[in-house]
Design a protein around this motif. Structure first.
Motif, PDB file in Angstrom:
ATOM      1  N   ALA A  47       0.720  -1.245  -0.005  1.00 42.83           N
ATOM      2  CA  ALA A  47      -0.209   0.139  -0.080  1.00 42.83           C
ATOM      3  C   ALA A  47       0.938   1.223  -0.016  1.00 42.83           C
ATOM      4  CB  ALA A  47      -0.923  -0.187   1.265  1.00 42.83           C
ATOM      5  N   SER A  48       2.099   1.325   0.426  1.00 45.95           N
ATOM      6  CA  SER A  48       2.871   2.423   0.617  1.00 45.95           C
ATOM      7  C   SER A  48       3.908   2.464  -0.492  1.00 45.95           C
ATOM      8  CB  SER A  48       3.799   2.350   2.135  1.00 45.95           C
ATOM      9  OG  SER A  48       4.681   1.298   2.084  1.00 45.95           O
ATOM     10  N   ASN A  49       3.672   1.613  -1.701  1.00 46.16           N
ATOM     11  CA  ASN A  49       4.656   1.612  -2.556  1.00 46.16           C
ATOM     12  C   ASN A  49       4.330   2.793  -3.340  1.00 46.16           C
ATOM     13  OD1 ASN A  49       5.077   0.891  -5.747  1.00 46.16           O
ATOM     14  ND2 ASN A  49       6.492  -0.231  -4.572  1.00 46.16           N
ATOM     15  N   LYS A  50       5.617   3.599  -3.814  1.00 42.52           N
ATOM     16  CA  LYS A  50       5.252   5.041  -4.400  1.00 42.52           C
ATOM     17  C   LYS A  50       5.187   4.857  -5.828  1.00 42.52           C
ATOM     18  CE  LYS A  50       7.729   7.593  -0.715  1.00 42.52           C
ATOM     19  NZ  LYS A  50       6.256   8.305  -0.130  1.00 42.52           N
ATOM     20  N   ASP A  51       5.458   3.809  -6.405  1.00 40.19           N
ATOM     21  CA  ASP A  51       5.346   3.734  -7.743  1.00 40.19           C
ATOM     22  C   ASP A  51       3.994   2.834  -8.232  1.00 40.19           C
ATOM     23  OD1 ASP A  51       7.736   4.587  -8.312  1.00 40.19           O
ATOM     24  OD2 ASP A  51       8.582   2.395  -8.032  1.00 40.19           O
ATOM     25  N   TYR A  52       3.077   2.599  -7.154  1.00 43.22           N
ATOM     26  CA  TYR A  52       1.750   2.276  -7.337  1.00 43.22           C
ATOM     27  C   TYR A  52       1.794   0.788  -8.072  1.00 43.22           C
ATOM     28  CZ  TYR A  52       0.474   6.780  -6.185  1.00 43.22           C
ATOM     29  OH  TYR A  52       0.531   8.250  -5.783  1.00 43.22           O
ATOM     30  N   THR A  53       2.929   0.034  -7.955  1.00 41.35           N
ATOM     31  CA  THR A  53       2.885  -1.156  -8.771  1.00 41.35           C
ATOM     32  C   THR A  53       2.142  -2.133  -8.203  1.00 41.35           C
ATOM     33  OG1 THR A  53       5.019  -1.904  -7.337  1.00 41.35           O
ATOM     34  CG2 THR A  53       5.279  -0.844  -9.530  1.00 41.35           C
ATOM     35  N   HIS A  54       1.553  -1.880  -6.972  1.00 36.89           N
ATOM     36  CA  HIS A  54       0.606  -3.272  -6.450  1.00 36.89           C
ATOM     37  C   HIS A  54      -0.811  -2.562  -6.467  1.00 36.89           C
ATOM     38  CE1 HIS A  54       4.026  -5.556  -5.253  1.00 36.89           C
ATOM     39  NE2 HIS A  54       4.439  -4.593  -4.473  1.00 36.89           N
ATOM     40  N   HIS A  55      -1.113  -1.469  -7.075  1.00 35.96           N
ATOM     41  CA  HIS A  55      -2.378  -0.879  -7.009  1.00 35.96           C
ATOM     42  C   HIS A  55      -3.077  -0.937  -8.432  1.00 35.96           C
ATOM     43  CE1 HIS A  55      -0.434   1.081  -3.621  1.00 35.96           C
ATOM     44  NE2 HIS A  55      -1.774   1.393  -3.095  1.00 35.96           N
ATOM     45  N   GLY A  56      -4.426  -0.874  -8.389  1.00 41.85           N
ATOM     46  CA  GLY A  56      -5.214  -0.894  -9.699  1.00 41.85           C
ATOM     47  C   GLY A  56      -6.506  -0.146  -9.365  1.00 41.85           C
TER      48      GLY A  56
ATOM     49  N   THR B 167      -7.590   0.771 -23.491  1.00 45.22           N
ATOM     50  CA  THR B 167      -8.247  -0.291 -24.383  1.00 45.22           C
ATOM     51  C   THR B 167      -9.203  -1.279 -23.682  1.00 45.22           C
ATOM     52  OG1 THR B 167      -6.513  -1.598 -24.020  1.00 45.22           O
ATOM     53  CG2 THR B 167      -6.383  -0.077 -25.861  1.00 45.22           C
ATOM     54  N   ASN B 168     -10.123  -1.743 -24.334  1.00 43.77           N
ATOM     55  CA  ASN B 168     -11.084  -2.647 -23.594  1.00 43.77           C
ATOM     56  C   ASN B 168     -11.799  -2.047 -22.661  1.00 43.77           C
ATOM     57  OD1 ASN B 168     -12.656  -5.067 -23.277  1.00 43.77           O
ATOM     58  ND2 ASN B 168     -11.279  -5.843 -21.798  1.00 43.77           N
ATOM     59  N   PHE B 169     -12.090  -0.479 -23.066  1.00 48.38           N
ATOM     60  CA  PHE B 169     -12.964   0.196 -22.278  1.00 48.38           C
ATOM     61  C   PHE B 169     -14.299   0.314 -22.472  1.00 48.38           C
ATOM     62  CE2 PHE B 169     -14.114   4.778 -20.688  1.00 48.38           C
ATOM     63  CZ  PHE B 169     -13.681   4.409 -19.366  1.00 48.38           C
ATOM     64  N   ALA B 170     -14.970   0.699 -21.104  1.00 49.23           N
ATOM     65  CA  ALA B 170     -16.404   1.015 -21.399  1.00 49.23           C
ATOM     66  C   ALA B 170     -16.883   2.085 -20.285  1.00 49.23           C
ATOM     67  CB  ALA B 170     -17.349  -0.243 -20.940  1.00 49.23           C
ATOM     68  N   PRO B 171     -17.817   2.952 -20.554  1.00 40.96           N
ATOM     69  CA  PRO B 171     -18.184   3.931 -19.765  1.00 40.96           C
ATOM     70  C   PRO B 171     -18.656   3.425 -18.489  1.00 40.96           C
ATOM     71  CG  PRO B 171     -19.296   4.277 -21.863  1.00 40.96           C
ATOM     72  CD  PRO B 171     -18.710   2.667 -21.997  1.00 40.96           C
ATOM     73  N   PHE B 172     -18.276   4.036 -17.222  1.00 38.70           N
ATOM     74  CA  PHE B 172     -18.342   3.407 -15.925  1.00 38.70           C
ATOM     75  C   PHE B 172     -19.071   4.496 -15.063  1.00 38.70           C
ATOM     76  CE2 PHE B 172     -14.181   5.807 -16.129  1.00 38.70           C
ATOM     77  CZ  PHE B 172     -14.485   6.328 -14.792  1.00 38.70           C
ATOM     78  N   LEU B 173     -19.503   3.951 -13.970  1.00 37.91           N
ATOM     79  CA  LEU B 173     -20.233   4.947 -13.024  1.00 37.91           C
ATOM     80  C   LEU B 173     -19.464   5.508 -11.927  1.00 37.91           C
ATOM     81  CD1 LEU B 173     -23.601   2.387 -12.565  1.00 37.91           C
ATOM     82  CD2 LEU B 173     -23.175   4.384 -14.042  1.00 37.91           C
ATOM     83  N   GLU B 174     -18.586   4.406 -11.447  1.00 33.21           N
ATOM     84  CA  GLU B 174     -17.615   4.980 -10.253  1.00 33.21           C
ATOM     85  C   GLU B 174     -16.139   4.170 -10.497  1.00 33.21           C
ATOM     86  OE1 GLU B 174     -17.696   6.142  -5.316  1.00 33.21           O
ATOM     87  OE2 GLU B 174     -19.369   5.055  -6.387  1.00 33.21           O
ATOM     88  N   ALA B 175     -15.048   4.705 -10.019  1.00 35.60           N
ATOM     89  CA  ALA B 175     -14.031   3.819 -10.105  1.00 35.60           C
ATOM     90  C   ALA B 175     -13.391   3.855  -8.583  1.00 35.60           C
ATOM     91  CB  ALA B 175     -13.060   4.589 -10.835  1.00 35.60           C
ATOM     92  N   HIS B 176     -12.763   2.794  -8.140  1.00 38.15           N
ATOM     93  CA  HIS B 176     -12.258   2.686  -6.809  1.00 38.15           C
ATOM     94  C   HIS B 176     -10.703   2.172  -6.836  1.00 38.15           C
ATOM     95  CE1 HIS B 176     -16.245   2.496  -5.153  1.00 38.15           C
ATOM     96  NE2 HIS B 176     -16.449   1.850  -6.085  1.00 38.15           N
ATOM     97  N   ILE B 177      -9.757   2.775  -5.980  1.00 35.71           N
ATOM     98  CA  ILE B 177      -8.363   2.190  -5.816  1.00 35.71           C
ATOM     99  C   ILE B 177      -8.528   0.968  -5.143  1.00 35.71           C
ATOM    100  CG2 ILE B 177      -6.150   2.494  -4.822  1.00 35.71           C
ATOM    101  CD1 ILE B 177      -6.971   4.254  -7.268  1.00 35.71           C
ATOM    102  N   TYR B 178      -7.750   0.052  -5.750  1.00 43.16           N
ATOM    103  CA  TYR B 178      -7.560  -1.512  -5.350  1.00 43.16           C
ATOM    104  C   TYR B 178      -6.178  -1.599  -5.185  1.00 43.16           C
ATOM    105  CZ  TYR B 178      -7.393  -6.543  -5.398  1.00 43.16           C
ATOM    106  OH  TYR B 178      -7.372  -8.076  -5.240  1.00 43.16           O
ATOM    107  N   VAL B 179      -5.899  -2.338  -3.880  1.00 46.80           N
ATOM    108  CA  VAL B 179      -4.467  -2.748  -3.729  1.00 46.80           C
ATOM    109  C   VAL B 179      -4.583  -4.102  -3.678  1.00 46.80           C
ATOM    110  CG1 VAL B 179      -4.842  -2.393  -1.003  1.00 46.80           C
ATOM    111  CG2 VAL B 179      -2.244  -2.546  -1.961  1.00 46.80           C
TER     112      VAL B 179
END
Length: 408
Positions: free
Chosen positions: A84-93, A377-389
């Motif tokens: 969660a504390s990784n500054k490069d966000y390599t474990h986040h989506g 790519t492989n995108f579609a309109p969305f309602l709300e996005a959430h950060i995920y670790v």
């Protein structure tokens, strides 16, 4: 397979200090079918803590001692803190549900979204998937997703789901004073919030159910689910007099927040399970559209002014009206007819704000006030996005010794 207790970890990993890796279970090469390197156990633990979840799932099959280490609560907790504390966000989506006819849940890499010219979104095989039911993400905490699956003829199903370990738990059914399948004279509107209660070391889901009969609101019922007890309880002191406007509650410092349709901000304290109304600036009532979010760990309000700009406010001190401060004003692009900003998703280490504008991801640069549309790519309109670790946190309670079945 459910197990004895969940891997509970703090909501804000950056506020905790990782434990000494020497405190996690030791490992041995005697029970392995492979030739193990002659390295100190502490060094091997240090190496494993730096690996992504998918690698750790494979390495848990190396030996019984590696399985015990990787699935131990101490290892899971430290690995989450480091990820969660990784500054490069390599474990986040970034996780989002597509607002199209396919009812997809999609995932893309946060680091790719921030730093690459093109990002690919991936479809996820989520629990409860049904061509006639549509998913909504309630929230994301410590690698757990709270997912509600709506149907057109009944009350929704709820799941706690960790996509990284491919495990989920369907929550026990809440019991309302309505039937599982609606009668012709009754219907239910519902809102949920997902939270980690640090004081109780427990994940909780709050459900607010507005029950109508013959199109008239007759009552509001509130239920709280506890993962630790695997049960729902009722709360009787709900302060809301109007229907809630937000789909899901926003979690900040142990409290969930909603807007009602009168744009009053309501909160529930997860520790004492008491409701309160939060004071707000008078200017909130005058904006064209108001929504709540979380910005840098603070409760935030986003005021869209006549679709031309959005003002971003944060509340620095809970319950103190004077602590609300406007920190940004973002002007809408010239080609923004009919679109509006939604609450920012994240501010990067470089100060760029990842934000949803209309149905697209954009980046706002506060230095030159520029807005850049992101190519996905492989995108579609969305309602709300959430950060995920990505994490090893399990979505169910342990009921015995760990076995390899947990990770298989």
């Amino acid at each position: 397979m459910e197990s004895q207790r969940d891997e509970a970890v703090p909501r804000h990993p950056k506020q905790s200090k990782p434990q000494n890796p020497a405190h996690v279970p030791s490992i041995s090469s005697k029970d392995s079918i492979f030739s193990m390197p002659n390295l100190p156990a502490e060094l091997i633990t240090e190496i494993l803590l730096k690996l992504p979840v998918n690698s750790l799932l494979r390495f848990s099959c190396v030996s019984k001692s590696w399985l015990a280490l990787i699935s131990s609560p101490e290892f899971v907790k430290i690995h989450l803190l480091l990820s969660a504390s990784n500054k490069d966000y390599t474990h986040h989506g970034v996780m989002f549900e597509a607002s199209n006819d396919n009812y997809d849940v999609k995932y893309c890499s946060l680091s790719s979204l921030l730093y690459n010219s093109v990002t690919e979104a991936f479809d996820l095989d989520y629990p409860g998937k049904n061509p006639d039911h549509f998913p909504r993400i309630v929230g994301s905490i410590n690698g757990l997703i709270c997912l509600v699956i709506n149907s057109f003829d009944g009350l929704p199903d709820l799941f706690l789901w960790n996509p990284s370990v491919r495990k989920y738990k369907k929550l026990r059914n809440y019991r309302l004073s309505v039937s599982r399948r609606y009668h012709e004279d009754e219907c239910v509107d519902f809102n949920f919030g997902f939270a980690y209660d640090e004081f109780q070391d427990d994940y909780k889901v709050v459900g607010i159910f507005s029950i109508y009969r013959y199109i008239h609101l007759c009552r509001i019922e509130v239920r709280i689910y506890s993962l630790k007890s695997n049960s729902w309880r009722s709360i009787d002191d709900f302060k809301g007099r109007l229907l809630l406007d937000d789909h899901s509650g926003k979690l900040v410092n142990g409290k969930l927040y909603w807007l009602d349709k009168g744009w009053n901000i309501l909160s529930i304290d997860l520790a004492c399970e008491k409701w309160a109304e939060v004071e707000q600036p008078c200017s909130f009532k005058k904006c064209g559209f108001l929504s709540l979010g979380v910005f840098r760990s603070d409760l935030s309000a986003f005021c869209n002014e006549a679709w031309t700009q959005v003002d971003i406010w944060v509340m620095k001190e809970y319950g103190v009206k004077e602590s609300w401060a406007k920190i940004f004003t973002i002007k809408s692009p010239v080609d923004s007819t009919g679109n509006r900003f939604d609450p920012p998703i994240l501010m990067s280490n470089e100060g760029e704000i990842l934000i949803q504008f209309g149905s697209r991801f954009t980046k706002y640069n506060s230095k030159d006030e520029s807005i850049k549309y992101l190519d996905v790519t492989n995108f579609a309109p969305f309602l709300e996005a959430h950060i995920y670790v990505k994490s090893l946190v399990c979505p169910f309670i342990r009921k015995g010794p760990r076995t390899q079945q947990q990770w298989s």
